[in-house]
Design a protein around this motif. Structure first.
Motif, PDB file in Angstrom:
ATOM      1  N   MET A  92     -45.613   1.100  78.268  1.00  0.00           N
ATOM      2  CA  MET A  92     -44.207   0.695  78.389  1.00  0.00           C
ATOM      3  C   MET A  92     -43.283   1.879  78.085  1.00  0.00           C
ATOM      4  O   MET A  92     -42.288   2.086  78.776  1.00  0.00           O
ATOM      5  N   ASP A  93     -43.627   2.636  77.067  1.00  0.00           N
ATOM      6  CA  ASP A  93     -42.837   3.821  76.725  1.00  0.00           C
ATOM      7  C   ASP A  93     -42.857   4.844  77.862  1.00  0.00           C
ATOM      8  O   ASP A  93     -41.839   5.454  78.182  1.00  0.00           O
ATOM      9  N   ASP A  94     -44.026   5.012  78.478  1.00  0.00           N
ATOM     10  CA  ASP A  94     -44.156   5.939  79.609  1.00  0.00           C
ATOM     11  C   ASP A  94     -43.298   5.487  80.794  1.00  0.00           C
ATOM     12  O   ASP A  94     -42.618   6.302  81.423  1.00  0.00           O
ATOM     13  N   LEU A 126     -45.794  -5.324  82.008  1.00  0.00           N
ATOM     14  CA  LEU A 126     -46.192  -4.824  80.690  1.00  0.00           C
ATOM     15  C   LEU A 126     -45.495  -5.579  79.558  1.00  0.00           C
ATOM     16  O   LEU A 126     -46.090  -5.800  78.497  1.00  0.00           O
ATOM     17  N   ARG A 127     -44.250  -5.992  79.763  1.00  0.00           N
ATOM     18  CA  ARG A 127     -43.549  -6.783  78.735  1.00  0.00           C
ATOM     19  C   ARG A 127     -44.272  -8.102  78.499  1.00  0.00           C
ATOM     20  O   ARG A 127     -44.373  -8.564  77.365  1.00  0.00           O
ATOM     21  N   ILE A 128     -44.761  -8.713  79.560  1.00  0.00           N
ATOM     22  CA  ILE A 128     -45.505  -9.967  79.426  1.00  0.00           C
ATOM     23  C   ILE A 128     -46.794  -9.713  78.633  1.00  0.00           C
ATOM     24  O   ILE A 128     -47.119 -10.455  77.704  1.00  0.00           O
ATOM     25  N   LEU A 129     -47.521  -8.654  78.992  1.00  0.00           N
ATOM     26  CA  LEU A 129     -48.756  -8.321  78.272  1.00  0.00           C
ATOM     27  C   LEU A 129     -48.476  -8.011  76.810  1.00  0.00           C
ATOM     28  O   LEU A 129     -49.233  -8.413  75.919  1.00  0.00           O
ATOM     29  N   GLN A 130     -47.389  -7.306  76.548  1.00  0.00           N
ATOM     30  CA  GLN A 130     -47.019  -6.956  75.176  1.00  0.00           C
ATOM     31  C   GLN A 130     -46.729  -8.218  74.366  1.00  0.00           C
ATOM     32  O   GLN A 130     -47.130  -8.324  73.212  1.00  0.00           O
ATOM     33  N   THR A 135     -30.774   9.059  83.435  1.00  0.00           N
ATOM     34  CA  THR A 135     -30.184   8.545  82.208  1.00  0.00           C
ATOM     35  C   THR A 135     -31.055   8.923  81.024  1.00  0.00           C
ATOM     36  O   THR A 135     -32.160   9.428  81.184  1.00  0.00           O
ATOM     37  N   ARG A 136     -30.543   8.637  79.824  1.00  0.00           N
ATOM     38  CA  ARG A 136     -31.305   8.939  78.610  1.00  0.00           C
ATOM     39  C   ARG A 136     -31.512   7.718  77.731  1.00  0.00           C
ATOM     40  O   ARG A 136     -32.067   7.816  76.654  1.00  0.00           O
ATOM     41  N   ASP A 137     -31.041   6.589  78.161  1.00  0.00           N
ATOM     42  CA  ASP A 137     -31.123   5.369  77.373  1.00  0.00           C
ATOM     43  C   ASP A 137     -31.958   4.344  78.132  1.00  0.00           C
ATOM     44  O   ASP A 137     -31.691   4.075  79.294  1.00  0.00           O
ATOM     45  N   GLU A 138     -32.942   3.749  77.458  1.00  0.00           N
ATOM     46  CA  GLU A 138     -33.852   2.830  78.134  1.00  0.00           C
ATOM     47  C   GLU A 138     -33.152   1.591  78.682  1.00  0.00           C
ATOM     48  O   GLU A 138     -33.546   1.069  79.709  1.00  0.00           O
TER      49      GLU A 138
END
Length: 77
Positions: free
Chosen positions: A35-37, A19-23, A48-51
């Protein structure tokens, strides 16, 4: 500590990388939402709570699982 199944972690990491490549290629809002999902799923899977931390935690958990499996298969190592 919560431990997700290695296959789940590996799948999430691979999906996020794709998804990072597509973005980067088109900046589509649908891709960003996915990506957020995936980032949220990483957080849930790793406790955890941090991406940024969740991705690192997922990689560490995968490494530890692989290391443990290797020791089981080859006790002399």
């Amino acid at each position: 500590m919560l431990m997700a199944h290695p296959a789940v972690l590996r799948n999430l990491i691979e999906q996020y990388g794709t998804l990072r490549i597509l973005q980067a290629q088109n900046g589509d809002t649908e891709v960003q939402q996915r990506m957020d999902d995936i980032a949220c799923a990483h957080c849930v899977a790793t406790g955890t709570r941090d991406e940024g931390v969740d991705a690192l935690a997922a990689l560490i958990q995968l490494f530890c699982t692989l290391n443990m499996l290797q020791r089981r298969l080859d006790p002399g190592s």
